[in-house]
Scaffold this motif. Structure first.
Motif, PDB file in Angstrom:
ATOM      1  N   ASN A  10       5.502  -6.311   7.860  1.00  0.00           N
ATOM      2  CA  ASN A  10       4.240  -5.782   7.353  1.00  0.00           C
ATOM      3  C   ASN A  10       4.283  -5.807   5.834  1.00  0.00           C
ATOM      4  O   ASN A  10       4.570  -4.822   5.168  1.00  0.00           O
ATOM      5  CB  ASN A  10       4.024  -4.363   7.863  1.00  0.00           C
ATOM      6  CG  ASN A  10       2.597  -3.891   7.672  1.00  0.00           C
ATOM      7  OD1 ASN A  10       1.908  -4.343   6.755  1.00  0.00           O
ATOM      8  ND2 ASN A  10       2.149  -2.989   8.520  1.00  0.00           N
ATOM      9  N   LEU A  22       0.799  -1.225   0.000  1.00  0.00           N
ATOM     10  CA  LEU A  22       0.000   0.000   0.000  1.00  0.00           C
ATOM     11  C   LEU A  22       0.831   1.273   0.000  1.00  0.00           C
ATOM     12  O   LEU A  22       0.301   2.352  -0.219  1.00  0.00           O
ATOM     13  CB  LEU A  22      -0.935   0.013   1.217  1.00  0.00           C
ATOM     14  CG  LEU A  22      -2.255  -0.751   1.098  1.00  0.00           C
ATOM     15  CD1 LEU A  22      -2.026  -2.237   0.907  1.00  0.00           C
ATOM     16  CD2 LEU A  22      -3.141  -0.493   2.298  1.00  0.00           C
ATOM     17  N   ASP A  80     -10.270  -2.988   2.038  1.00  0.00           N
ATOM     18  CA  ASP A  80      -9.253  -2.024   1.628  1.00  0.00           C
ATOM     19  C   ASP A  80      -7.821  -2.542   1.711  1.00  0.00           C
ATOM     20  O   ASP A  80      -6.877  -1.772   1.532  1.00  0.00           O
ATOM     21  CB  ASP A  80      -9.367  -0.767   2.505  1.00  0.00           C
ATOM     22  CG  ASP A  80      -8.737   0.445   1.848  1.00  0.00           C
ATOM     23  OD1 ASP A  80      -8.750   0.515   0.610  1.00  0.00           O
ATOM     24  OD2 ASP A  80      -8.218   1.309   2.575  1.00  0.00           O
ATOM     25  N   GLY A  81      -7.629  -3.818   1.988  1.00  0.00           N
ATOM     26  CA  GLY A  81      -6.295  -4.342   2.209  1.00  0.00           C
ATOM     27  C   GLY A  81      -5.494  -4.544   0.939  1.00  0.00           C
ATOM     28  O   GLY A  81      -5.898  -4.125  -0.156  1.00  0.00           O
ATOM     29  N   GLY A  82      -4.355  -5.210   1.086  1.00  0.00           N
ATOM     30  CA  GLY A  82      -3.436  -5.377  -0.030  1.00  0.00           C
ATOM     31  C   GLY A  82      -3.341  -6.813  -0.534  1.00  0.00           C
ATOM     32  O   GLY A  82      -2.298  -7.191  -1.080  1.00  0.00           O
ATOM     33  N   TRP A 119       0.226  -2.363   5.549  1.00  0.00           N
ATOM     34  CA  TRP A 119      -1.113  -2.075   6.046  1.00  0.00           C
ATOM     35  C   TRP A 119      -1.001  -1.392   7.411  1.00  0.00           C
ATOM     36  O   TRP A 119      -0.484  -1.986   8.361  1.00  0.00           O
ATOM     37  CB  TRP A 119      -1.903  -3.381   6.162  1.00  0.00           C
ATOM     38  CG  TRP A 119      -3.214  -3.305   6.878  1.00  0.00           C
ATOM     39  CD1 TRP A 119      -3.475  -3.696   8.146  1.00  0.00           C
ATOM     40  CD2 TRP A 119      -4.448  -2.826   6.354  1.00  0.00           C
ATOM     41  NE1 TRP A 119      -4.788  -3.511   8.456  1.00  0.00           N
ATOM     42  CE2 TRP A 119      -5.425  -2.964   7.368  1.00  0.00           C
ATOM     43  CE3 TRP A 119      -4.836  -2.288   5.119  1.00  0.00           C
ATOM     44  CZ2 TRP A 119      -6.756  -2.596   7.192  1.00  0.00           C
ATOM     45  CZ3 TRP A 119      -6.167  -1.928   4.946  1.00  0.00           C
ATOM     46  CH2 TRP A 119      -7.106  -2.083   5.969  1.00  0.00           C
ATOM     47  N   ARG A 120      -1.460  -0.167   7.500  1.00  0.00           N
ATOM     48  CA  ARG A 120      -1.385   0.565   8.770  1.00  0.00           C
ATOM     49  C   ARG A 120      -2.718   1.236   9.025  1.00  0.00           C
ATOM     50  O   ARG A 120      -3.122   2.141   8.289  1.00  0.00           O
ATOM     51  CB  ARG A 120      -0.239   1.586   8.738  1.00  0.00           C
ATOM     52  CG  ARG A 120       1.131   0.923   8.681  1.00  0.00           C
ATOM     53  CD  ARG A 120       2.282   1.906   8.662  1.00  0.00           C
ATOM     54  NE  ARG A 120       3.567   1.193   8.697  1.00  0.00           N
ATOM     55  CZ  ARG A 120       4.171   0.708   7.616  1.00  0.00           C
ATOM     56  NH1 ARG A 120       3.616   0.888   6.413  1.00  0.00           N
ATOM     57  NH2 ARG A 120       5.314   0.051   7.720  1.00  0.00           N
ATOM     58  N   SER A 121      -3.401   0.773  10.073  1.00  0.00           N
ATOM     59  CA  SER A 121      -4.736   1.269  10.381  1.00  0.00           C
ATOM     60  C   SER A 121      -4.917   1.308  11.895  1.00  0.00           C
ATOM     61  O   SER A 121      -4.817   0.265  12.563  1.00  0.00           O
ATOM     62  CB  SER A 121      -5.808   0.357   9.756  1.00  0.00           C
ATOM     63  OG  SER A 121      -7.079   0.616  10.327  1.00  0.00           O
ATOM     64  N   THR A 174       2.205  -5.912   3.372  1.00  0.00           N
ATOM     65  CA  THR A 174       1.371  -5.057   2.526  1.00  0.00           C
ATOM     66  C   THR A 174       1.441  -3.594   2.958  1.00  0.00           C
ATOM     67  O   THR A 174       0.746  -2.760   2.391  1.00  0.00           O
ATOM     68  CB  THR A 174      -0.104  -5.506   2.565  1.00  0.00           C
ATOM     69  OG1 THR A 174      -0.589  -5.396   3.913  1.00  0.00           O
ATOM     70  CG2 THR A 174      -0.263  -6.924   2.063  1.00  0.00           C
ATOM     71  N   LEU A 233       0.347  -7.463  10.073  1.00  0.00           N
ATOM     72  CA  LEU A 233      -0.768  -6.569   9.784  1.00  0.00           C
ATOM     73  C   LEU A 233      -0.947  -5.424  10.787  1.00  0.00           C
ATOM     74  O   LEU A 233      -1.794  -4.559  10.563  1.00  0.00           O
ATOM     75  CB  LEU A 233      -2.080  -7.364   9.684  1.00  0.00           C
ATOM     76  CG  LEU A 233      -2.211  -8.223   8.420  1.00  0.00           C
ATOM     77  CD1 LEU A 233      -3.416  -9.152   8.515  1.00  0.00           C
ATOM     78  CD2 LEU A 233      -2.341  -7.332   7.183  1.00  0.00           C
ATOM     79  N   LEU A 236     -10.090  -5.170   6.427  1.00  0.00           N
ATOM     80  CA  LEU A 236      -9.028  -5.707   5.588  1.00  0.00           C
ATOM     81  C   LEU A 236      -9.577  -6.167   4.237  1.00  0.00           C
ATOM     82  O   LEU A 236      -8.953  -5.963   3.192  1.00  0.00           O
ATOM     83  CB  LEU A 236      -8.356  -6.878   6.314  1.00  0.00           C
ATOM     84  CG  LEU A 236      -7.029  -7.381   5.774  1.00  0.00           C
ATOM     85  CD1 LEU A 236      -5.958  -6.323   5.896  1.00  0.00           C
ATOM     86  CD2 LEU A 236      -6.619  -8.649   6.526  1.00  0.00           C
TER      87      LEU A 236
END
Length: 521
Positions: free
Chosen positions: A442, A293, A481-483, A446-448, A444, A435, A478
């Motif tokens: 990490n 991402l 909107d995830g990878g 992915w940072r949320s 993808t 995740l 996820l």
């Protein structure tokens, strides 16, 4: 790479799969000399002692390791470690955490301290007892090698953990951790306190001891003083073979008794042979396409969604798994009991995918490189077919097949777009490794914050049903909107000689614990 199911639902899920997809039980056939592909096998019959099992398992001599606390990139290394060292807990056949070196575990009220009681009869093969100090030393060493082992125990605070007596370890966690015993399963290999030199075989307390070892072949002999149920086999010979076709060929030619992780094509071929039988591990194999991402063009959610909509999942499953798989829906651990079951199934939608790409500024198309390898059967086939499907939405995807022996160090979690592999990892373990915003790998990017907070709430929830409900909730984010493009799951497939009995058929590292395998005379 901690891989196992959660305890609540594996049986019900397995039953459902059996009913819906007729995958059947995954046990070995009791019919020696009878072709057994696609038929339930059996552990029945009285085990007999003796013999040598030759096991060809995925592994590259170029990246072989003797350190059980570092990276575990080779299954051949994991198999050797699982036979020579004790671990604290293991996954049971029902998916629940089972005792091994630890006989019991109790959390404090806040669930950030876990008191483990160790068995008192465990001894290293040199006769010295296994003490809590050895366990704590080993866990601290694993924690200290987080950069090598993808933060295997990153959620434990080893500095605050203690060994108050010879057979008690109190483990501190950095935050409430309701599933701490499961996080200790399979890979908590215990060595004597102070061990640093792994260039020579290190004394273990497991069911086997090393007779001789090299980059490609290790020979183990039974440890007759092991505290557990006496192993049946006299010797186990582990052969590290990177090529899955070569592994299958080794069994077919009589050069090995077991070949781990073979291709569906090899299983189809074995279906007409009386010289092999098949072990199926249902739905544990995944080759997701991984998008970062933080890297163009995948930093645009419209591009990621277009790539998901480009996938013809049925065609991928049919081509790659040859009937030994089923369509998935972009959840990275669809077999986990916390996976939400009410999400709409994504299907191929070329028109919508093209529209999304145009909105993202790629109306004239775009070019990407899709990295893949041949480490596991079908990874390269999946990438090639998916690249063809991407061309229908205006994406020119160059498939680059990377060397199998360096893929997991040079490509995994580094490239912007590549073919991944999961072998049954649980959702909580995947979150910890890859995740969370500060996860060590990490893959993808992915940072949320809402995802991180949701996982923290789940891990501080003692009630199992409520915890899985919370985990289900963050998987929806996820999915949206995830990878990941998770197009299907396939059965793990092993080949074995007709006389081999008792091979584990669970996901992940459960299948590495082969100390109760035996061979019919």
């Amino acid at each position: 790479m901690h891989q196992h199911p959660s305890p609540r639902s594996p049986l019900s899920r397995r039953s459902a799969l059996t009913a819906l997809a007729a995958v059947g039980a995954l046990l070995l056939s009791a019919c020696s000399g009878t072709p057994a592909a696609d038929t339930p096998a059996s552990r029945t019959g009285a085990p007999v002692d003796g013999g040598t099992l030759r096991y060809a398992v995925a592994g590259s001599p170029a990246t072989a390791s003797d350190d059980p606390h570092g990276g575990l990139g080779n299954e051949s290394d994991v198999l050797r470690f699982a036979l020579t060292y004790d671990v604290l807990t293991v996954p049971g056949e029902d998916g629940r955490t089972r005792p091994r070196l630890a006989t019991s575990w109790t959390p404090n009220e806040a669930m950030d301290r876990w008191t483990l009681t160790l068995r008192e009869d465990a001894r290293f093969t040199d006769g010295t007892p296994v003490r809590a100090a050895d366990v704590l030393y080993s866990l601290r060493r694993i924690g200290g090698k987080a950069a090598e082992n993808y933060g295997r125990l990153a959620d434990f605070d080893m500095r605050k953990s203690t060994a108050p007596d010879e057979h008690t370890v109190v483990l501190a966690t950095r935050a409430p951790m309701a599933d701490a015993p499961r996080a200790l399963e399979s890979v908590t290999f215990v060595v004597p306190e102070g061990t640093e030199d792994f260039s020579r075989p290190v004394t273990g307390s497991g069911p086997y001891r090393v007779e001789r070892t090299g980059a490609q072949t290790t020979v183990l002999t039974r440890n007759d003083t092991w505290w557990g149920k006496r192993p049946h086999l006299d010797r186990i010979e582990i052969q590290a073979v990177a090529d899955p076709q070569a592994r299958a060929g080794a069994v077919a030619s009589g050069q090995a008794d077991v070949a781990g992780s073979v291709s569906p094509a090899a299983v189809k071929s074995a279906g007409s042979s009386a010289r092999t039988q098949v072990v199926r591990r249902d739905g544990v194999t995944e080759y997701p396409f991984v998008m970062r991402l933080d890297t163009e063009p995948f930093d645009d959610p419209r591009v990621r969604e277009a790539f998901r909509l480009a996938a013809d999942r049925e065609a991928l499953v049919d081509t790659v798994f040859l009937g030994y798989g089923e369509v998935a829906n972009d959840l990275p651990t669809p077999y986990d009991p916390s996976a939400p079951e009410d999400l709409p199934q994504r299907t191929r939608d070329v028109k919508k995918a093209r529209k999304l790409l145009a909105e993202a500024g790629h109306a004239d198309g775009l070019s990407v490189t899709l990295h893949t390898t041949t480490s596991y059967p079908g990874m390269d086939t999946a990438a090639t077919l998916y690249a063809q499907q991407l061309s229908d939405i205006g994406v020119d995807a160059e498939v680059k097949v990377e060397p199998a022996d360096t893929y997991w160090t040079a490509v995994y979690a580094k490239k912007a777009f590549y073919t991944g592999y999961y072998g049954g990892i649980s959702f909580p373990d995947l979150v910890r490794v890859g995740l969370l915003s500060d996860s060590p790998t990490n893959e993808t990017a992915w940072r949320s914050k809402s995802f991180d907070d949701g996982f923290a709430r789940a891990m501080s929830t003692a009630d199992e049903a409520r915890r899985e409900e919370l985990l289900s909730g963050i998987q929806r984010e996820l999915w949206e909107d995830g990878g990941y493009v998770v197009w299907g799951t396939g059965d793990g497939l092993d080949l074995a000689a007709p006389g081999v009995r008792g091979l584990p058929d669970g996901p992940g590292f459960q299948r590495m614990f082969i100390d109760q395998v035996w061979m019919a005379k």
